[in-house]
Design a protein around this motif. Sequence first.
Motif, PDB file in Angstrom:
ATOM      1  N   LEU A  95       0.822  -1.203   0.000  1.00 34.68           N
ATOM      2  CA  LEU A  95       0.000   0.000   0.000  1.00 34.68           C
ATOM      3  C   LEU A  95       0.861   1.260   0.000  1.00 34.68           C
ATOM      4  CD1 LEU A  95      -2.792  -1.007   2.550  1.00 34.68           C
ATOM      5  CD2 LEU A  95      -2.944  -0.990   0.054  1.00 34.68           C
ATOM      6  N   ALA A  96       1.879   1.278   0.829  1.00 37.21           N
ATOM      7  CA  ALA A  96       2.750   2.449   0.887  1.00 37.21           C
ATOM      8  C   ALA A  96       3.478   2.662  -0.434  1.00 37.21           C
ATOM      9  CB  ALA A  96       3.749   2.299   2.030  1.00 37.21           C
ATOM     10  N   THR A  97       3.915   1.568  -1.061  1.00 41.73           N
ATOM     11  CA  THR A  97       4.617   1.683  -2.341  1.00 41.73           C
ATOM     12  C   THR A  97       3.721   2.290  -3.407  1.00 41.73           C
ATOM     13  OG1 THR A  97       6.007  -0.238  -1.830  1.00 41.73           O
ATOM     14  CG2 THR A  97       5.820   0.385  -4.142  1.00 41.73           C
ATOM     15  N   VAL A  98       2.495   1.789  -3.523  1.00 47.25           N
ATOM     16  CA  VAL A  98       1.576   2.305  -4.540  1.00 47.25           C
ATOM     17  C   VAL A  98       1.156   3.731  -4.212  1.00 47.25           C
ATOM     18  CG1 VAL A  98      -0.657   1.966  -5.665  1.00 47.25           C
ATOM     19  CG2 VAL A  98       0.793   0.001  -5.164  1.00 47.25           C
ATOM     20  N   ASP A  99       1.009   4.034  -2.935  1.00 42.65           N
ATOM     21  CA  ASP A  99       0.647   5.407  -2.576  1.00 42.65           C
ATOM     22  C   ASP A  99       1.734   6.380  -3.014  1.00 42.65           C
ATOM     23  OD1 ASP A  99      -1.223   7.222  -1.333  1.00 42.65           O
ATOM     24  OD2 ASP A  99       0.279   7.498   0.233  1.00 42.65           O
ATOM     25  N   LEU A 100       2.986   6.031  -2.801  1.00 36.30           N
ATOM     26  CA  LEU A 100       4.079   6.887  -3.236  1.00 36.30           C
ATOM     27  C   LEU A 100       4.103   7.024  -4.758  1.00 36.30           C
ATOM     28  CD1 LEU A 100       6.856   5.631  -0.816  1.00 36.30           C
ATOM     29  CD2 LEU A 100       5.799   7.895  -0.798  1.00 36.30           C
TER      30      LEU A 100
END
Length: 345
Positions: A95-100
Amino acid sequence: MPPLSRPLRKLGFLTIGLFDEADPRRGHESTLEIIELGERLGFDSAWVRHRHLQYGISSPVAVLAAASQRTSRIELGTAVIPLGWENPLRLAEDLATVDLLSGGRLNPGVSVGPPMHYDRVKEALYADTADAEDFGYERARRLLDFVRGEPATDFSGVEGFEVFSDRVQPNSPGLGSRMWYGGGSLRSAQWAGEHGMNFLTSSVVKAEGPEGEAGAPDFAEIQLSHIRAFRAHHPDGDDARVSQGLVVIPTDSATPAQRAKYEEYAAKRTPRTAAPQGPARLLFAPDLVGTSAQIAERLHAHAAFREVDEVAFALPFTFEHEDYVQILTDIATRLGPALGRSSAA
């Protein structure tokens, strides 16, 4: 029509992303094209469902990673990821990767509970721990902690040439405030509020309370009680974010054949709205089919809709790509303005 207590602020849509087993790429491409269209039409958000071991999106985070590279403005959400299928730490990383990659546009929606047909899939999913897995709210709390930067281990520092962190990496500032809980019960609404999440409501609620009450349960009033319970337990109170996801099918620009198909679809689903279904007493909202003016009138009279300023209208499951184009275009250009939102297209 009675005045809205909250002007419509965010207009979104939800799609299931069905595909043909013989040509799965085409179905996924259709979903991405629909999200691109949503951005061009001025929608504020696009949401995708999940379907494990079915012919729909099984990896919504991966699909939204692709969508993040083909759009620049529209927010991207999941409605919802069932955490019974997920490892919270690994999901937090994804989730954090895609959010970035999206520039801070991800809105992850999750829910708890055992996976569907668990007795049939548990050996494949959790071969060694099937009987020890906890599918309750604790699983969601762990995910929230990891996303919000709480430690995942007691070790950090340098080991040889490698540097280790004690929290999930990457960390995406702001993602923790964009976590949503998809709930249809008072207990879920309260839990989401207590843990500072946002709240996704849909076209399904639990008809809670004693059976045998006079008259059929009122879907809108039940949903309204969930919204108010959520806000009563949320640190932000009445400002806590709630998004409603009813099925709406405007027919303004539909062909006669499309109108007939839409009305037949809704008619087949209407009987389940008359009374609670199954042991869980699930109550379904009727699909809203008609002109944008007709749908707007029904929504203005809907007790729960009057309490929200965000929507993610659900697209029907089994229609064709061109049907979704027509429906989304009518929602953006006709229904949205009829609900008081200025068209951004």
